[in-house]
Motif scaffolding. Structure first.
Motif, mmCIF file in Angstrom:
data_model
loop_
_atom_site.group_PDB
_atom_site.id
_atom_site.type_symbol
_atom_site.label_atom_id
_atom_site.label_comp_id
_atom_site.label_asym_id
_atom_site.label_seq_id
_atom_site.Cartn_x
_atom_site.Cartn_y
_atom_site.Cartn_z
ATOM 1 N N TRP A 73 -24.345 18.629 46.724
ATOM 2 C CA TRP A 73 -25.263 19.137 47.743
ATOM 3 C C TRP A 73 -26.130 20.255 47.172
ATOM 4 O O TRP A 73 -25.630 21.166 46.520
ATOM 5 C CB TRP A 73 -24.457 19.677 48.928
ATOM 6 N N TYR A 78 -17.350 25.858 51.317
ATOM 7 C CA TYR A 78 -18.328 25.915 52.410
ATOM 8 C C TYR A 78 -18.847 27.340 52.604
ATOM 9 O O TYR A 78 -20.071 27.562 52.707
ATOM 10 C CB TYR A 78 -17.719 25.398 53.713
ATOM 11 N N GLU A 119 -20.660 20.391 44.174
ATOM 12 C CA GLU A 119 -20.144 19.025 44.206
ATOM 13 C C GLU A 119 -18.741 19.123 44.771
ATOM 14 O O GLU A 119 -18.077 20.144 44.650
ATOM 15 C CB GLU A 119 -20.134 18.399 42.811
ATOM 16 N N ASP A 154 -16.833 15.242 52.346
ATOM 17 C CA ASP A 154 -17.973 16.145 52.464
ATOM 18 C C ASP A 154 -18.437 16.289 53.912
ATOM 19 O O ASP A 154 -18.867 17.369 54.342
ATOM 20 C CB ASP A 154 -19.129 15.658 51.592
ATOM 21 N N PHE A 188 -20.741 20.240 54.705
ATOM 22 C CA PHE A 188 -21.739 20.711 53.751
ATOM 23 C C PHE A 188 -23.170 20.406 54.199
ATOM 24 O O PHE A 188 -24.116 21.125 53.859
ATOM 25 C CB PHE A 188 -21.495 20.099 52.367
ATOM 26 N N TYR A 245 -28.515 15.505 49.172
ATOM 27 C CA TYR A 245 -27.230 14.954 48.742
ATOM 28 C C TYR A 245 -27.516 13.961 47.611
ATOM 29 O O TYR A 245 -28.109 12.906 47.826
ATOM 30 C CB TYR A 245 -26.580 14.244 49.930
#
Length: 368
Positions: A163, A205, A217, A224, A229, A236
């Motif tokens: 992300w 997070y 990652e 995820d 996220f 992504y």
């Protein structure tokens, strides 16, 4: 035959049998001792698939031994910090852990080859190398020096590339990023300008939300999405070229494992093998629906460009050459994986790739 003599002889035989049974009982008890082990995981309970492998192992062992051998799983941080799980096992603080080898590359970079290295093996190849390619024997030869014994106990399949707060269009867009990334991937990423951060899953997070890191990652869509996220990063990317098929291992204190009766060793080995297969199946069954949910929440799905992959691949090969030149442990494991990978991809592109490519075209055309 005299009836009285017959019953006397029968009674004596019965007493002999009873004596044999009473003598046999302690031997059976020794073969199936009452044991209570503790297992520390590097993963939180909220990640039910990956943490669930630990509970699967515990359940299988208990059922197979009639409750004589019990294993109590503890989530990350409950009794041991998540990135110190293997250390606790080696020290004998706990008997067992469920963790990833590459969390411990600070001790020796060869640990990375137990989980995954950039541009390494996919999930099927990883399982094949460990099971039939000599990988498990080589890994445990290395781990013996750390008072550890390991068995594959999970695989996520190819992971997502993570992300990002901004788009990654060229290799220059990676420069200056602070990214949570584990294993040798962090070292390779540093060669292209990324500042790698090793952060336990339970803290990722908050780090991304606060801006302590710019990217992360983790695993793939199912985990995820649960970790949220998509709420703090929009883009992504795929694939995680650093984790084509990462293995999760059950680590044992080598002395404790060797002291087990042979039947308990076999039960543990089979329980880990079952958990290994089950984890991959559960991720394969769960990721598609989770990916749809992420896209519905506004996630922008992006593929890494081939130019980015080429630069990173070159950086990875440079890293492996450097490590092999100065680390015999790394060299031995890496050369075994490399030889296995060359043959595995030779075969994979013939039948598997041909079949999968055709079927994916049918899926895209709506013909399935």
């Amino acid at each position: 035959m005299n009836r009285r003599k017959f019953f006397q002889q029968a009674g004596a035989a019965g007493l002999g049998a009873a004596a044999s049974m009473s003598l046999a009982a302690p031997a059976i008890a020794q073969e199936n001792p009452k044991l209570n082990w503790r297992l520390t995981s590097s993963f939180p309970k909220s990640l039910d698939i990956i943490f669930g492998a630990a509970t699967d192992i515990a359940t299988s062992v208990s059922e197979a031994t009639g409750g004589n051998f019990t294993i109590t799983p503890f989530a990350a941080g409950e009794i041991i910090p998540p990135l110190q799980a293997a250390d606790a096992v080696a020290a004998g603080t706990v008997e067992m852990a469920h963790t990833c080898c590459y969390y411990y590359i600070g001790k020796d970079p060869a640990f990375a080859l137990g989980t995954a290295i950039p541009f390494g093996l996919n999930a099927r190849m990883t399982n094949a190398w460990f099971t039939a390619g000599g990988g498990n024997e080589l890994l445990n030869e290395f781990l013996a020096g750390h008072k550890l014994y390991a068995l594959p106990a999970g695989n996520t399949g190819a992971q997502m590339g993570g992300w990002y707060r901004k788009e990654i269009k060229t290799i220059d867009d990676l420069k200056g990023l602070k990214m949570r990334i584990a294993g040798l991937a962090g070292e390779v990423m540093s060669k292209v300008g990324v500042t790698p951060q090793q952060i336990a899953g339970s803290d990722v997070y908050a780090s991304l939300e606060k801006g302590t890191i710019d990217a992360t990652e983790f695993v793939g869509p199912y985990d995820d999405f649960k970790l949220g996220f998509y709420k703090v990063a929009k883009y992504y990317y795929y694939p995680a070229w650093w984790e084509g098929g990462p293995a999760v291992h059950a680590f044992f204190n080598s002395d404790k494992f060797n002291e087990l009766p042979k039947n308990y060793q076999r039960i543990l080995t089979d329980a880990c093998a079952a958990a290994n297969a089950r984890m991959l199946a559960r991720y394969d069954a769960s990721n598609a629906a989770a990916l749809r949910q992420l896209v519905a929440q506004g996630t922008e799905l992006r593929a890494f460009g081939s130019d980015i992959l080429d630069v990173c691949h070159a950086a990875a090969l440079e890293t492996y050459a450097d490590l092999s030149a100065k680390n015999d442990n790394f060299k031995k494991l890496y050369e075994s994986q490399l030889a296995f990978k060359k043959d595995a991809y030779l075969w994979a592109q013939v039948a598997e790739y041909g079949f999968d490519t055709y079927m994916m075209i049918q899926q895209r055309q709506g013909k399935l």
